[in-house]
Design a protein around this motif. Sequence first.
Motif, PDB file in Angstrom:
ATOM      1  N   UNK A 128       0.942  -1.024  -0.092  1.00  0.00           N
ATOM      2  CA  UNK A 128       0.210  -0.230   0.041  1.00  0.00           C
ATOM      3  C   UNK A 128       1.160   1.440   0.137  1.00  0.00           C
ATOM      4  N   UNK A 129       1.162   1.979  -0.873  1.00  0.00           N
ATOM      5  CA  UNK A 129       1.311   2.899  -1.306  1.00  0.00           C
ATOM      6  C   UNK A 129       1.466   4.463  -0.028  1.00  0.00           C
ATOM      7  N   UNK A 130       2.602   4.613   0.540  1.00  0.00           N
ATOM      8  CA  UNK A 130       2.193   5.795   1.761  1.00  0.00           C
ATOM      9  C   UNK A 130       2.361   7.031   0.823  1.00  0.00           C
ATOM     10  N   UNK A 131       2.135   7.765  -0.223  1.00  0.00           N
ATOM     11  CA  UNK A 131       1.328   8.570  -0.351  1.00  0.00           C
ATOM     12  C   UNK A 131       0.464   8.646  -2.119  1.00  0.00           C
ATOM     13  N   UNK A 132       1.037   7.324  -2.429  1.00  0.00           N
ATOM     14  CA  UNK A 132       0.097   7.959  -4.301  1.00  0.00           C
ATOM     15  C   UNK A 132      -1.321   7.325  -4.093  1.00  0.00           C
ATOM     16  N   UNK A 133      -2.309   8.803  -4.435  1.00  0.00           N
ATOM     17  CA  UNK A 133      -3.750   8.783  -4.660  1.00  0.00           C
ATOM     18  C   UNK A 133      -4.382   6.387  -5.819  1.00  0.00           C
ATOM     19  N   UNK A 134      -5.558   6.153  -4.861  1.00  0.00           N
ATOM     20  CA  UNK A 134      -5.424   5.863  -5.578  1.00  0.00           C
ATOM     21  C   UNK A 134      -6.107   6.134  -7.081  1.00  0.00           C
ATOM     22  N   UNK A 135      -5.992   5.192  -7.914  1.00  0.00           N
ATOM     23  CA  UNK A 135      -6.311   5.337  -9.074  1.00  0.00           C
ATOM     24  C   UNK A 135      -8.203   5.037  -9.268  1.00  0.00           C
ATOM     25  N   UNK A 136      -9.191   5.199  -9.301  1.00  0.00           N
ATOM     26  CA  UNK A 136      -9.891   5.099  -9.421  1.00  0.00           C
ATOM     27  C   UNK A 136     -11.015   4.011  -9.686  1.00  0.00           C
ATOM     28  N   UNK A 137     -10.046   3.421 -10.835  1.00  0.00           N
ATOM     29  CA  UNK A 137     -10.369   1.598 -11.162  1.00  0.00           C
ATOM     30  C   UNK A 137     -10.010   0.794  -9.612  1.00  0.00           C
ATOM     31  N   UNK A 138      -9.187   1.507  -9.215  1.00  0.00           N
ATOM     32  CA  UNK A 138      -8.872  -0.062  -7.868  1.00  0.00           C
ATOM     33  C   UNK A 138      -9.641  -0.200  -6.382  1.00  0.00           C
ATOM     34  N   UNK A 139     -10.464  -1.298  -6.425  1.00  0.00           N
ATOM     35  CA  UNK A 139     -11.912  -0.836  -5.563  1.00  0.00           C
ATOM     36  C   UNK A 139     -11.319  -2.211  -4.210  1.00  0.00           C
ATOM     37  N   UNK A 140     -10.046  -2.303  -3.683  1.00  0.00           N
ATOM     38  CA  UNK A 140      -9.289  -3.288  -3.446  1.00  0.00           C
ATOM     39  C   UNK A 140      -9.806  -2.509  -1.347  1.00  0.00           C
ATOM     40  N   UNK A 141     -10.221  -2.847  -0.274  1.00  0.00           N
ATOM     41  CA  UNK A 141     -10.643  -1.798   0.421  1.00  0.00           C
ATOM     42  C   UNK A 141      -9.320  -2.036   1.859  1.00  0.00           C
ATOM     43  N   UNK A 142      -8.041  -2.342   1.427  1.00  0.00           N
ATOM     44  CA  UNK A 142      -7.773  -2.779   2.853  1.00  0.00           C
ATOM     45  C   UNK A 142      -6.150  -1.761   2.730  1.00  0.00           C
ATOM     46  N   UNK A 143      -6.424  -0.786   1.823  1.00  0.00           N
ATOM     47  CA  UNK A 143      -5.030   0.337   1.248  1.00  0.00           C
ATOM     48  C   UNK A 143      -6.108   1.284   0.588  1.00  0.00           C
ATOM     49  N   UNK A 144      -6.222   2.703   0.984  1.00  0.00           N
ATOM     50  CA  UNK A 144      -7.035   3.302   1.116  1.00  0.00           C
ATOM     51  C   UNK A 144      -6.215   4.598  -0.184  1.00  0.00           C
ATOM     52  N   UNK A 145      -4.732   4.107  -0.782  1.00  0.00           N
ATOM     53  CA  UNK A 145      -4.149   4.602  -1.711  1.00  0.00           C
ATOM     54  C   UNK A 145      -3.925   3.901  -2.475  1.00  0.00           C
ATOM     55  N   UNK A 146      -2.867   3.778  -3.077  1.00  0.00           N
ATOM     56  CA  UNK A 146      -2.738   2.832  -4.321  1.00  0.00           C
ATOM     57  C   UNK A 146      -1.801   1.712  -3.976  1.00  0.00           C
ATOM     58  N   UNK A 147      -2.553   0.884  -4.340  1.00  0.00           N
ATOM     59  CA  UNK A 147      -2.448  -0.784  -4.006  1.00  0.00           C
ATOM     60  C   UNK A 147      -0.934  -1.222  -5.316  1.00  0.00           C
ATOM     61  N   UNK A 148       0.041  -1.917  -4.943  1.00  0.00           N
ATOM     62  CA  UNK A 148       0.442  -2.147  -6.295  1.00  0.00           C
ATOM     63  C   UNK A 148       0.577  -4.442  -5.815  1.00  0.00           C
ATOM     64  N   UNK A 149       0.323  -4.914  -6.420  1.00  0.00           N
ATOM     65  CA  UNK A 149       0.532  -4.495  -8.181  1.00  0.00           C
ATOM     66  C   UNK A 149      -0.929  -4.093  -9.107  1.00  0.00           C
ATOM     67  N   UNK A 150      -0.623  -4.359 -10.154  1.00  0.00           N
ATOM     68  CA  UNK A 150      -1.258  -4.051 -11.032  1.00  0.00           C
ATOM     69  C   UNK A 150      -1.875  -5.659 -11.649  1.00  0.00           C
ATOM     70  N   UNK A 151      -1.299  -5.775 -12.198  1.00  0.00           N
ATOM     71  CA  UNK A 151      -0.732  -7.303 -13.054  1.00  0.00           C
ATOM     72  C   UNK A 151       0.686  -8.154 -12.561  1.00  0.00           C
ATOM     73  N   UNK A 152       1.140  -9.719 -13.642  1.00  0.00           N
ATOM     74  CA  UNK A 152       2.096  -9.400 -12.705  1.00  0.00           C
ATOM     75  C   UNK A 152       2.318 -10.797 -14.098  1.00  0.00           C
ATOM     76  N   UNK A 153       3.840 -11.116 -14.342  1.00  0.00           N
ATOM     77  CA  UNK A 153       4.194 -11.928 -14.826  1.00  0.00           C
ATOM     78  C   UNK A 153       5.257 -12.721 -14.216  1.00  0.00           C
ATOM     79  N   UNK A 154       6.405 -13.741 -15.212  1.00  0.00           N
ATOM     80  CA  UNK A 154       7.832 -13.881 -14.484  1.00  0.00           C
ATOM     81  C   UNK A 154       8.845 -14.107 -13.837  1.00  0.00           C
ATOM     82  N   UNK A 155       9.062 -13.788 -12.836  1.00  0.00           N
ATOM     83  CA  UNK A 155       9.933 -12.458 -12.869  1.00  0.00           C
ATOM     84  C   UNK A 155      11.317 -14.033 -11.635  1.00  0.00           C
TER      85      UNK A 155
END
Length: 715
Positions: free
Chosen positions: A308-335
């Motif tokens: 959960x980002x400390x400062x980044x604003x939550x974009x309107x398309x994110x709706x997870x409830x445990x973080x009021x700010x920007x949550x990472x990640x959006x998607x993923x792939x092999x790493x």
Amino acid sequence: MPYRAPNRARHVMSLAAACVLATALMVVARPASAAPAAPPPAATPGTAARPAPPLPAPRGHRLAAPPHANVVRVCPPPKPGYAACQALRLDIPPVQGATPNGIVDEGWAPADLQAAYNLPSAYQGDGQTVAVVEDGDSPTAESDLATYRSFYGLPPCTTANGCFRKVNQEGKASPLPSQAVPDWAGESALDVDMVSAICPRCHILLVETDDQLDIDLAEGAYIATTLGAKFVSNSYGFPEEPGTDASLDAFYRQDGVVMTASTGDDGYGVSYPAASPNVISVGGTSLLKSTNARGWDEITWTLGGSGCSLYGAKPPWQHDTGCANRTTADVSAVADPYTGVSVRYPGGWGIFGGTSVSAPIVAAAYALAGAPPSSTSHPAQYPYLHPTMLNDVVGGTNSLGGCGTGNLAYLCTAGYGYDGPTGLGTPNGVGAFRAPGWSTVPGLIDGNANISVVASTAVSASTSYLFTVVPGSGVWMRRSVNGIWASSATKVDSTTAISYIAAATDATGAVHLLMSEPNNGVWERVYRNGTWSAAAQVDTNPSIGPIAATTDLAGAVDLFMTVPSSGVWTRTLTGTTWSGSTHLDTNGAITNLSAVCDITGAVHLFMTVPASGVWTRTLTGTTWSGSTHLDTNTTVTVTAAVRSTDGIVHLLTKRSNGVYDRLMHGSSSWDSTAVLADPNANVTSVAATPDSNGIVHLISRVAGIGVYDRVANPQ
């Protein structure tokens, strides 16, 4: 040299170990220093210029300890306040020469990644440019890329052929910056190789910045957009800073541009620019082959970043409830480097991992989907519109100590639906990365310029067949599985004089190919259990012209036939028996037909009348309706009709300026207007087939070129 399938035993054995390893974190303060001023952003073509962000404040930096055994960081620990590249490498001697022999050959190859993520890499991506942003110059970037692409059989991508371009932070070919901090050139090699692996038909823009400072790299990302890149991968990260991140956000937000950013290689925690609401933040997974239906398995990579980002604003398309700010990640792939990818870098061949792998993979997957429209919509929201078009990763964690209880655990632990480490999931085709509506760039799936007409049928939500007529040769068939067309076609009929075809699938899953032959009536071949039947004559009328076919909800096949100066006649196949011919419509001017069965079971017949438009009749039960004037556009020449898996009927009409799509909901509720699906005025024959998740494929024969596939996502 042809690619050899590697031995994957090591990948399977290492998964358990990869799942239980974590890394320690350290925080180091950065001394105040002056950062270079940002140049005023110029206007992106077709968009308004954005104001230059203010000068950012100094930034601290989190330094990770070395990763777990047998893995090294590609870039050395940065000075305080400088970027960390998000690349790791197995600590094995690099392999020299043109081929990745030995253990290095066990890294995932382009064909592996394309298969794992169900990507249309063979025929999509033309005209797109993917940019990668790196610190300092990599003198061997182009030659290393040539070695990688040559070994894996990918088309050359060079400065000479216009595919590869390298520029400095100002977007100029010279002077290039000084040579990269040791091994940042390895990051550059990893990024361009992953773009090549996923989108071999894309162009590559390598932007080399003056330094590892946040403003330099942000400027590099912006400069890429002014040079025509619609997809920009950023495989680096800084710790979050209040105010500073917001001042850089404008660099990562350009209309109609996809910006991806790595979430980091230090386990649970958030970095910038992945925390920016303007990017697609990309997490990491461990990727393994499997005996399941997909053929692959993925779990959370233990060192992928999230939170959960400390400062980044939550974009309107994110709706997870445990973080009021920007949550990472959006998607993923092999790493995970233990299930990593083969890369050709300045030291030779190696196996690489880190979210520097996943970020360019996702950027290139967006490129396969086509450039997003230049509008207020943001490409980061596309996966949130279509989460079922991704592989949901449901296991693993990047924090063995946890990250909270109750509704916070998802921030570091994968589960069903959205979670922090893997976001909404990994690519499964490119539907999740496409804007609603029709794709902007079609894919050439058959380059035979002699093809005259096309027809198609779906046998399931995931499998379809395309049939093409080649005058003087016969009828050919090409298969699509999960939206990916086969690389070659198979001849199914050698009759050289066939003029028109239609196809339908009956209740048993058998495919019926109907062929209209001048002066010889209509013939049928049936494809059942992998075998074609001999041709059998269905109708002997020598005057039959264009035909159409569809299957009703009971599985019976309805055949419709035009007869000049007579009208439309129909026959129905029930079981293995065709009915007699019935005169359905007496308009002798009809020149083209298409048909579809809607979600209620009603059959709709669409009839093109030159200089009049499209007329329709509907069969409900056993009764046909009268003829209704559905489309008054007098330039319509050919049509195709299809019902998507979400029950919507698409009527596709070729007009003087392209192909239009009009939707019907239910059995009679038509949209008032049609939308332009394909602006190519040279289309002469069309077909359409459904795909999973409501996707529709428009198959267009273009005079003198071949057959293209253009895709529509649900609105």
